[in-house]
Design an enzyme around this catalytic site. Structure first.
Site, PDB file in Angstrom:
ATOM      1  N   LYS A 123       0.867  -1.185   0.000  1.00 30.11           N
ATOM      2  CA  LYS A 123       0.000   0.000   0.000  1.00 30.11           C
ATOM      3  C   LYS A 123       0.902   1.233   0.000  1.00 30.11           C
ATOM      4  O   LYS A 123       1.385   1.665   1.044  1.00 30.11           O
ATOM      5  CB  LYS A 123      -0.917   0.047   1.223  1.00 30.11           C
ATOM      6  CG  LYS A 123      -1.979  -1.052   1.271  1.00 30.11           C
ATOM      7  CD  LYS A 123      -1.516  -2.260   2.004  1.00 30.11           C
ATOM      8  CE  LYS A 123      -2.625  -3.290   2.149  1.00 30.11           C
ATOM      9  NZ  LYS A 123      -2.145  -4.549   2.748  1.00 30.11           N
ATOM     10  N   LYS A 299       0.031  -3.121  11.158  1.00 30.00           N
ATOM     11  CA  LYS A 299       1.314  -3.814  11.000  1.00 30.00           C
ATOM     12  C   LYS A 299       2.413  -2.845  11.415  1.00 30.00           C
ATOM     13  O   LYS A 299       3.156  -2.306  10.594  1.00 30.00           O
ATOM     14  CB  LYS A 299       1.540  -4.256   9.548  1.00 30.00           C
ATOM     15  CG  LYS A 299       0.413  -5.109   8.946  1.00 30.00           C
ATOM     16  CD  LYS A 299      -0.511  -4.275   8.111  1.00 30.00           C
ATOM     17  CE  LYS A 299      -1.488  -5.074   7.258  1.00 30.00           C
ATOM     18  NZ  LYS A 299      -2.297  -6.032   7.931  1.00 30.00           N
ATOM     19  N   ASP A 304      12.689  -0.030  21.876  1.00 25.95           N
ATOM     20  CA  ASP A 304      13.367   0.971  22.691  1.00 25.95           C
ATOM     21  C   ASP A 304      12.801   2.359  22.393  1.00 25.95           C
ATOM     22  O   ASP A 304      11.586   2.514  22.266  1.00 25.95           O
ATOM     23  CB  ASP A 304      14.878   0.885  22.505  1.00 25.95           C
ATOM     24  CG  ASP A 304      15.459  -0.412  23.104  1.00 25.95           C
ATOM     25  OD1 ASP A 304      14.755  -1.049  23.911  1.00 25.95           O
ATOM     26  OD2 ASP A 304      16.594  -0.780  22.754  1.00 25.95           O
TER      27      ASP A 304
END
Length: 413
Positions: A123, A299, A304
């Site tokens: 996409k 997704k 960290d």
């Protein structure tokens, strides 16, 4: 930039970028349509799904207007994900000058689509070579909250800076036929693009040739380097054993590893597959949260305080071993913090934390199941290579011939 995050040798960090997180269709669609409306030279769109609903009609109108004012417009959709577009929808775009292409269109047998494997799942939008979008959001109304209980939770990013040149070059090669690429000048190199921010980035793709596991390797490198926290939100979660191993190792050395998965999946088998991994992960200290407001389609991940990724790639066999995918990997404290705030809000307000099951009469069966699943994941990448492999085609829609109904013909491009 932290030296611990050392990407695969084939990748290089590109400095000087700016990323803006876009959550769900309410934030994503207006920005894309505004960018297309402001385009002066070129628009390139790749998407897995384009529906002929209110969102698809808005995209249709934006592309139509751009083409009519002389903008060079290219669209590539997947033949499995975007299979029900009408003749009128396609014909009006083609007649206006839009180059509309379909990736690997398949034939139906008894009303069923059989071309399931090795899909074009990316996409991406690139406008005028300097503004980009990449993520997991398709062009369909189920990415809007007013769709109802089945509306999807998802993410994308708006991209400015030199990394857009990488996205542009890639989409140009993926969308344009070889003859067209020779006729059109190549985009300016990344070093020639002005800086737009402080983020370092890598545009990373997955294909079935030279880049078969690049996205997964970036995830594993980041997991291996993690020292404080990991948050992964992914719709379809059933990765390979090396990925699971890195998650477990991170948790066992004291990293706070949190995983957000579907609690109300759009396909029941998705949750069933993921739950097979729960015992194995929970025993190592991974915290698992199920998002229960509506189907999760995101997704995204962060590690960290600097590393993050957003894209189209799920963490399942289809995305990691078969489909064509694209993610952007971002090294930037500001973006990492913004994504963390969104995901923390999700976990606190819309998720249920999965608790480890106490030992009992079924403990042996659960251990046996985990052992079987572990070895299934271990060998799946090898098995995936045995699945049907063919040379995909890209079909260019043609304007209807005079005197014939509005049914675009097809020609290989």
């Amino acid at each position: 930039m932290t030296r611990a995050f050392r990407p695969p040798r084939s990748s290089r960090w590109v400095p000087g970028n700016h990323f803006e997180l876009l959550e769900n269709g309410e934030e994503f669609f207006p920005r894309v349509f505004e960018a297309i409306a402001a385009a002066q030279r070129e628009v390139m769109v790749e998407t897995f799904i384009l529906w002929e609903d209110k969102v698809g009609q808005q995209l249709h109108a934006a592309l139509l207007a751009a083409a009519r004012r002389g903008v060079d417009v290219h669209v590539l959709v997947d033949g499995f994900g975007s299979h029900d577009l009408s003749d009128a929808f396609l014909g009006s775009l083609v007649e206006a000058g839009v180059k509309f292409r379909i990736f690997d269109p398949g034939r139906q047998f008894l009303g069923q689509r059989l071309n399931l494997l090795r899909r074009m799942h990316r996409k991406i939008v690139v406008v005028d070579g300097h503004l980009g979008f990449i993520g997991g959001i398709n062009y369909s109304a189920d990415h809007l909250a007013d769709y109802g209980p089945e509306a999807k939770q998802d993410y994308s990013v708006l991209v400015r800076g030199p990394i857009v040149a990488h996205m542009h070059q890639f989409t140009r090669e993926a969308v344009l036929a070889r003859a067209e690429r020779k006729r059109r000048p190549a985009p300016a190199p990344a070093t020639g693009r002005p800086h737009a921010g402080t983020a370092h980035a890598i545009f990373v793709t997955r294909d079935n040739h030279r880049h078969t596991n690049d996205i997964e390797r970036h995830y594993r490198v980041a997991l291996r380097a993690a020292r404080q926290r990991v948050v992964i939100a992914n719709a379809y979660f059933f990765p390979g054993y090396r990925f699971i191993r890195e998650m477990r190792r991170a948790a066992l050395r004291g990293v706070e590893v949190r995983l957000i998965l579907q609690g109300r999946p759009d396909m029941p088998i998705v949750r069933t597959a993921a739950t097979l991994l729960y015992d194995h992960l929970l025993r190592a200290g991974v915290r698992i949260y199920e998002y229960c407001d509506r189907p999760l389609h995101g997704k995204v991940a962060l590690v960290d305080n600097e590393w993050a990724t957003v894209g189209s790639s799920n963490l399942d066999p289809l995305s990691l071993s078969l489909n064509l995918e694209a993610n952007v990997v971002i090294q930037d404290r500001g973006f990492n913090a913004a994504l963390h705030r969104r995901l923390a809000h999700l976990m606190e307000n819309s998720c249920t934390q999965v608790e480890a099951q106490p030992p009992g009469r079924w403990q042996g069966l659960r251990l046996l199941r985990s052992y079987a699943v572990f070895h299934l994941m271990r060998w799946f990448p090898t098995w995936a290579g045995w699945l049907p492999r063919h040379q995909p085609t890209i079909t260019l829609a043609q304007p209807p011939a005079q005197g014939e109904p509005d049914r675009p013909a097809s020609a290989a491009a």
